[in-house]
Motif scaffolding. Structure first.
Motif, PDB file in Angstrom:
ATOM      1  N   GLU A 140       0.833  -1.207   0.000  1.00  0.00           N
ATOM      2  CA  GLU A 140       0.000   0.000   0.000  1.00  0.00           C
ATOM      3  C   GLU A 140       0.865   1.253   0.000  1.00  0.00           C
ATOM      4  OE1 GLU A 140      -3.440  -0.271   2.588  1.00  0.00           O
ATOM      5  OE2 GLU A 140      -3.362   1.890   2.941  1.00  0.00           O
ATOM      6  N   ARG A 141       1.946   1.233   0.781  1.00  0.00           N
ATOM      7  CA  ARG A 141       2.833   2.410   0.812  1.00  0.00           C
ATOM      8  C   ARG A 141       3.519   2.621  -0.536  1.00  0.00           C
ATOM      9  NH1 ARG A 141       0.226   5.132   3.091  1.00  0.00           N
ATOM     10  NH2 ARG A 141       1.740   6.739   2.698  1.00  0.00           N
ATOM     11  N   ALA A 142       3.901   1.528  -1.193  1.00  0.00           N
ATOM     12  CA  ALA A 142       4.543   1.660  -2.512  1.00  0.00           C
ATOM     13  C   ALA A 142       3.589   2.338  -3.499  1.00  0.00           C
ATOM     14  CB  ALA A 142       4.972   0.286  -3.030  1.00  0.00           C
ATOM     15  N   LEU A 143       2.327   1.914  -3.488  1.00  0.00           N
ATOM     16  CA  LEU A 143       1.338   2.527  -4.383  1.00  0.00           C
ATOM     17  C   LEU A 143       1.101   3.993  -3.997  1.00  0.00           C
ATOM     18  CD1 LEU A 143      -1.347  -0.332  -4.622  1.00  0.00           C
ATOM     19  CD2 LEU A 143       0.631   0.060  -6.098  1.00  0.00           C
ATOM     20  N   ALA A 144       0.976   4.238  -2.693  1.00  0.00           N
ATOM     21  CA  ALA A 144       0.701   5.602  -2.228  1.00  0.00           C
ATOM     22  C   ALA A 144       1.859   6.545  -2.554  1.00  0.00           C
ATOM     23  CB  ALA A 144       0.408   5.598  -0.729  1.00  0.00           C
ATOM     24  N   GLU A 145       3.087   6.067  -2.386  1.00  0.00           N
ATOM     25  CA  GLU A 145       4.248   6.928  -2.674  1.00  0.00           C
ATOM     26  C   GLU A 145       4.259   7.332  -4.152  1.00  0.00           C
ATOM     27  OE1 GLU A 145       6.135   8.367  -0.562  1.00  0.00           O
ATOM     28  OE2 GLU A 145       5.241   7.283   1.115  1.00  0.00           O
ATOM     29  N   TYR A 146       3.952   6.371  -5.017  1.00  0.00           N
ATOM     30  CA  TYR A 146       3.878   6.673  -6.449  1.00  0.00           C
ATOM     31  C   TYR A 146       2.797   7.727  -6.715  1.00  0.00           C
ATOM     32  CZ  TYR A 146       2.327   6.147 -11.278  1.00  0.00           C
ATOM     33  OH  TYR A 146       1.915   6.400 -12.564  1.00  0.00           O
ATOM     34  N   LEU A 147       1.611   7.520  -6.141  1.00  0.00           N
ATOM     35  CA  LEU A 147       0.502   8.455  -6.382  1.00  0.00           C
ATOM     36  C   LEU A 147       0.804   9.836  -5.795  1.00  0.00           C
ATOM     37  CD1 LEU A 147      -2.606   6.143  -5.750  1.00  0.00           C
ATOM     38  CD2 LEU A 147      -1.827   7.059  -7.951  1.00  0.00           C
ATOM     39  N   ARG A 148       1.485   9.866  -4.659  1.00  0.00           N
ATOM     40  CA  ARG A 148       1.828  11.172  -4.062  1.00  0.00           C
ATOM     41  C   ARG A 148       2.685  12.004  -5.018  1.00  0.00           C
ATOM     42  NH1 ARG A 148       2.764  11.389   2.205  1.00  0.00           N
ATOM     43  NH2 ARG A 148       0.856  10.430   2.961  1.00  0.00           N
ATOM     44  N   VAL A 149       3.601  11.340  -5.690  1.00  0.00           N
ATOM     45  CA  VAL A 149       4.433  12.053  -6.662  1.00  0.00           C
ATOM     46  C   VAL A 149       3.575  12.519  -7.841  1.00  0.00           C
ATOM     47  CG1 VAL A 149       6.347  11.805  -8.297  1.00  0.00           C
ATOM     48  CG2 VAL A 149       6.534  10.834  -5.992  1.00  0.00           C
ATOM     49  N   ARG A 150       2.721  11.621  -8.340  1.00  0.00           N
ATOM     50  CA  ARG A 150       1.887  11.963  -9.496  1.00  0.00           C
ATOM     51  C   ARG A 150       0.870  13.059  -9.166  1.00  0.00           C
ATOM     52  NH1 ARG A 150       1.575   8.767 -13.946  1.00  0.00           N
ATOM     53  NH2 ARG A 150       0.744  10.704 -14.766  1.00  0.00           N
ATOM     54  N   PHE A 151       0.417  13.093  -7.903  1.00  0.00           N
ATOM     55  CA  PHE A 151      -0.612  14.061  -7.490  1.00  0.00           C
ATOM     56  C   PHE A 151       0.000  15.288  -6.822  1.00  0.00           C
ATOM     57  CE2 PHE A 151      -4.001  10.498  -6.762  1.00  0.00           C
ATOM     58  CZ  PHE A 151      -4.051  10.291  -8.133  1.00  0.00           C
ATOM     59  N   ALA A 152       1.301  15.467  -6.957  1.00  0.00           N
ATOM     60  CA  ALA A 152       1.995  16.529  -6.211  1.00  0.00           C
ATOM     61  C   ALA A 152       1.373  17.902  -6.487  1.00  0.00           C
ATOM     62  CB  ALA A 152       3.479  16.522  -6.547  1.00  0.00           C
ATOM     63  N   GLY A 153       0.798  18.104  -7.658  1.00  0.00           N
ATOM     64  CA  GLY A 153       0.218  19.401  -7.980  1.00  0.00           C
ATOM     65  C   GLY A 153      -1.189  19.616  -7.456  1.00  0.00           C
ATOM     66  N   ARG A 154      -1.818  18.558  -6.942  1.00  0.00           N
ATOM     67  CA  ARG A 154      -3.202  18.709  -6.483  1.00  0.00           C
ATOM     68  C   ARG A 154      -3.245  19.231  -5.051  1.00  0.00           C
ATOM     69  NH1 ARG A 154      -6.335  13.139  -8.301  1.00  0.00           N
ATOM     70  NH2 ARG A 154      -5.596  13.085 -10.461  1.00  0.00           N
ATOM     71  N   PRO A 155      -4.290  19.997  -4.712  1.00  0.00           N
ATOM     72  CA  PRO A 155      -4.366  20.534  -3.345  1.00  0.00           C
ATOM     73  C   PRO A 155      -4.402  19.424  -2.291  1.00  0.00           C
ATOM     74  CG  PRO A 155      -6.054  21.515  -4.765  1.00  0.00           C
ATOM     75  CD  PRO A 155      -5.404  20.431  -5.558  1.00  0.00           C
ATOM     76  N   ASP A 156      -5.147  18.343  -2.558  1.00  0.00           N
ATOM     77  CA  ASP A 156      -5.241  17.241  -1.607  1.00  0.00           C
ATOM     78  C   ASP A 156      -4.474  16.023  -2.097  1.00  0.00           C
ATOM     79  OD1 ASP A 156      -6.771  18.369   0.438  1.00  0.00           O
ATOM     80  OD2 ASP A 156      -8.610  18.118  -0.718  1.00  0.00           O
ATOM     81  N   GLY A 157      -3.320  16.268  -2.686  1.00  0.00           N
ATOM     82  CA  GLY A 157      -2.579  15.183  -3.330  1.00  0.00           C
ATOM     83  C   GLY A 157      -2.255  14.013  -2.415  1.00  0.00           C
ATOM     84  N   THR A 158      -1.729  14.287  -1.226  1.00  0.00           N
ATOM     85  CA  THR A 158      -1.339  13.153  -0.357  1.00  0.00           C
ATOM     86  C   THR A 158      -2.577  12.424   0.159  1.00  0.00           C
ATOM     87  OG1 THR A 158      -1.245  14.319   1.769  1.00  0.00           O
ATOM     88  CG2 THR A 158       0.726  14.430   0.391  1.00  0.00           C
ATOM     89  N   LEU A 159      -3.619  13.171   0.457  1.00  0.00           N
ATOM     90  CA  LEU A 159      -4.866  12.533   0.895  1.00  0.00           C
ATOM     91  C   LEU A 159      -5.399  11.609  -0.194  1.00  0.00           C
ATOM     92  CD1 LEU A 159      -7.406  12.231   2.709  1.00  0.00           C
ATOM     93  CD2 LEU A 159      -8.281  14.325   1.613  1.00  0.00           C
ATOM     94  N   GLN A 160      -5.500  12.133  -1.400  1.00  0.00           N
ATOM     95  CA  GLN A 160      -6.040  11.317  -2.492  1.00  0.00           C
ATOM     96  C   GLN A 160      -5.151  10.107  -2.759  1.00  0.00           C
ATOM     97  OE1 GLN A 160      -6.945  13.734  -5.929  1.00  0.00           O
ATOM     98  NE2 GLN A 160      -8.162  15.184  -4.740  1.00  0.00           N
ATOM     99  N   ALA A 161      -3.850  10.311  -2.683  1.00  0.00           N
ATOM    100  CA  ALA A 161      -2.915   9.199  -2.909  1.00  0.00           C
ATOM    101  C   ALA A 161      -3.129   8.091  -1.881  1.00  0.00           C
ATOM    102  CB  ALA A 161      -1.474   9.714  -2.840  1.00  0.00           C
ATOM    103  N   ASP A 162      -3.221   8.463  -0.612  1.00  0.00           N
ATOM    104  CA  ASP A 162      -3.381   7.463   0.446  1.00  0.00           C
ATOM    105  C   ASP A 162      -4.712   6.728   0.324  1.00  0.00           C
ATOM    106  OD1 ASP A 162      -0.972   8.365   1.348  1.00  0.00           O
ATOM    107  OD2 ASP A 162      -1.689   9.111   3.280  1.00  0.00           O
ATOM    108  N   VAL A 163      -5.763   7.480   0.026  1.00  0.00           N
ATOM    109  CA  VAL A 163      -7.099   6.878  -0.055  1.00  0.00           C
ATOM    110  C   VAL A 163      -7.187   5.931  -1.257  1.00  0.00           C
ATOM    111  CG1 VAL A 163      -9.541   7.375  -0.492  1.00  0.00           C
ATOM    112  CG2 VAL A 163      -8.285   8.718   1.199  1.00  0.00           C
ATOM    113  N   ILE A 164      -6.675   6.364  -2.388  1.00  0.00           N
ATOM    114  CA  ILE A 164      -6.770   5.523  -3.587  1.00  0.00           C
ATOM    115  C   ILE A 164      -5.899   4.276  -3.431  1.00  0.00           C
ATOM    116  CG2 ILE A 164      -6.280   5.440  -6.070  1.00  0.00           C
ATOM    117  CD1 ILE A 164      -7.135   8.438  -6.143  1.00  0.00           C
ATOM    118  N   ALA A 165      -4.699   4.439  -2.867  1.00  0.00           N
ATOM    119  CA  ALA A 165      -3.840   3.261  -2.647  1.00  0.00           C
ATOM    120  C   ALA A 165      -4.555   2.249  -1.754  1.00  0.00           C
ATOM    121  CB  ALA A 165      -2.506   3.688  -2.022  1.00  0.00           C
ATOM    122  N   ALA A 166      -5.183   2.726  -0.687  1.00  0.00           N
ATOM    123  CA  ALA A 166      -5.897   1.825   0.227  1.00  0.00           C
ATOM    124  C   ALA A 166      -7.068   1.153  -0.483  1.00  0.00           C
ATOM    125  CB  ALA A 166      -6.388   2.601   1.454  1.00  0.00           C
ATOM    126  N   ALA A 167      -7.771   1.907  -1.313  1.00  0.00           N
ATOM    127  CA  ALA A 167      -8.920   1.347  -2.035  1.00  0.00           C
ATOM    128  C   ALA A 167      -8.467   0.279  -3.027  1.00  0.00           C
ATOM    129  CB  ALA A 167      -9.676   2.463  -2.751  1.00  0.00           C
TER     130      ALA A 167
END
Lengths: 245, 245
Positions: A140-167
């Motif tokens: 889950e952390r591997a997926l979230a870390e990838y998404l955090r980088v991809r979502f770096a420009g979004r206001p809620d990037g880390t939140l969305q990354a963590d939630v989507i990785a968990a889902a």
């Protein structure tokens, strides 16, 4: 000695070619004993005796007895990290993490008998459940870390990354467990595809594989909904509309 | 003895009223030692000596040294189960699990100093990380079990239940960790509300609190979207439309 070579034979048959035979022999011996005697009642000494190797050989491959139960997760985690690191900017991020999750499924589906045996064992031994949780958390952390980088420009990037990785992990595991409960019968890939499709419909771009994102960008979709309709139902309607024709 | 009563005093101040004073004294003594010497270097004997009680008293309240680090999770899990069991049919399920997750936040926010100390400790000790993962997993299962019952009539009920429970937990923990990293400064509730709002926008009914679901059921919402727009953006638009006027 005859049981040792039997164990090695099973191991080689079960997981062909790519890994060291001694490692496979240790896994096979371990599972033979876990199934015969139970996990708690089997020691590392028992395993190395059956495999016909020394204790030091065991610990060269596995830090602990728990690790021999999950012999392929480290490789799979490394494969996942490599796969995510190779992502291009034009890859849709949610689809990419779904595809990364499919690497885990492939590892299980490579060897249904072994995977089903392990699933039953893990359910019975609390220590193995805890180990499995820590492995799942690393995926889950591997997926979230990838998404955090991809979502770096979004206001809620880390939140969305963590939630989507968990889902994604939850959807994958729901499908994987239902396949394992069916004793590895049925089409594991189709089950997981369906489950990941639900996550993509909630978070990703609802375009089916094969049609590039952004094609016909001026097309419009009109959705008419009652105000009281559950949002998931509205989302499903939108997805259906986007997939149509 | 003076250090013992100091520890008890801290414990009583930190967590007023409802729990047995000896239990609080043990928690306070344990944390005093964990912070002074480190978690691994502190034994149960050290803790009971500082608290001025016997070993048996410790194990009456805590099965292991790890449990004293998370003294309130069992109570919180029980509260969550009770809260979910008291749900009525007209409660929107996704909102209900979001509200259930807020019970966990409340437990942390009751005592910011203790929560921040524990957060720092847990990050440093792998065994505590593993323990925490198992606790998080139990919260997630409680939410998923509730949703599985509520979604029993849906074709993908168990899948949706597992995915939404995981998303709620991930959103809650993202917000909780950001509050803990800020040393418990800032508005924990607002941070968690925002995070859970993202999950509700993806899966739940996007109706603000205070307006009953289903009011003006014949109202319609029309959403016009480009085909290539990410689904989360479309969902956000729908939510905005549903919230308007």
């Amino acid at each position: 000695m005859s049981s040792s070579s039997a164990a090695r034979g099973r191991g080689e048959k079960a997981r062909p070619g790519v890994r060291p035979p001694m490692r496979d022999a240790l896994v096979a011996a371990a599972f033979q004993l876990f199934l015969e005697r139970g996990y708690e009642q089997t020691t590392v000494d028992d395993i190395v005796a059956l495999a016909g190797v020394g204790r030091r050989s065991f610990f060269r491959y596995f830090p602990s007895k728990e690790d021999v139960v999950f012999p392929d997760h480290e490789r799979c985690l490394a494969d996942m990290t490599t796969y995510l690191a190779a992502s291009a900017d034009e890859d849709e991020p949610v689809r990419r993490v779904c595809d990364a999750a499919r690497l885990v499924l492939r590892m299980y589906a490579e060897n249904p008998t072994f995977s089903v045996q392990r699933y039953r064992l893990t359910k019975k031994v609390p220590g193995l459940r805890a180990y499995e949780l820590s492995v799942v958390w690393r995926y889950e952390r591997a997926l979230a870390e990838y998404l955090r980088v991809r979502f770096a420009g979004r206001p809620d990037g880390t939140l969305q990354a963590d939630v989507i990785a968990a889902a994604v992990v939850a959807a994958h595991n729901n499908a994987l467990r239902s396949w394992l409960r069916s004793d590895g019968q049925g089409d594991a890939s189709a089950t997981v595809d369906h489950a990941l499709g639900y996550v993509q419909s909630a978070f990703g771009v609802g375009v089916p594989a094969g049609r590039p994102v952004g094609e016909q960008p001026e097309d419009v979709v009109v959705v008419v909904s009652r105000r009281g309709a559950p949002l998931w139902r509205v989302v499903r309607e939108i997805e259906t509309a986007l997939d149509r024709d």
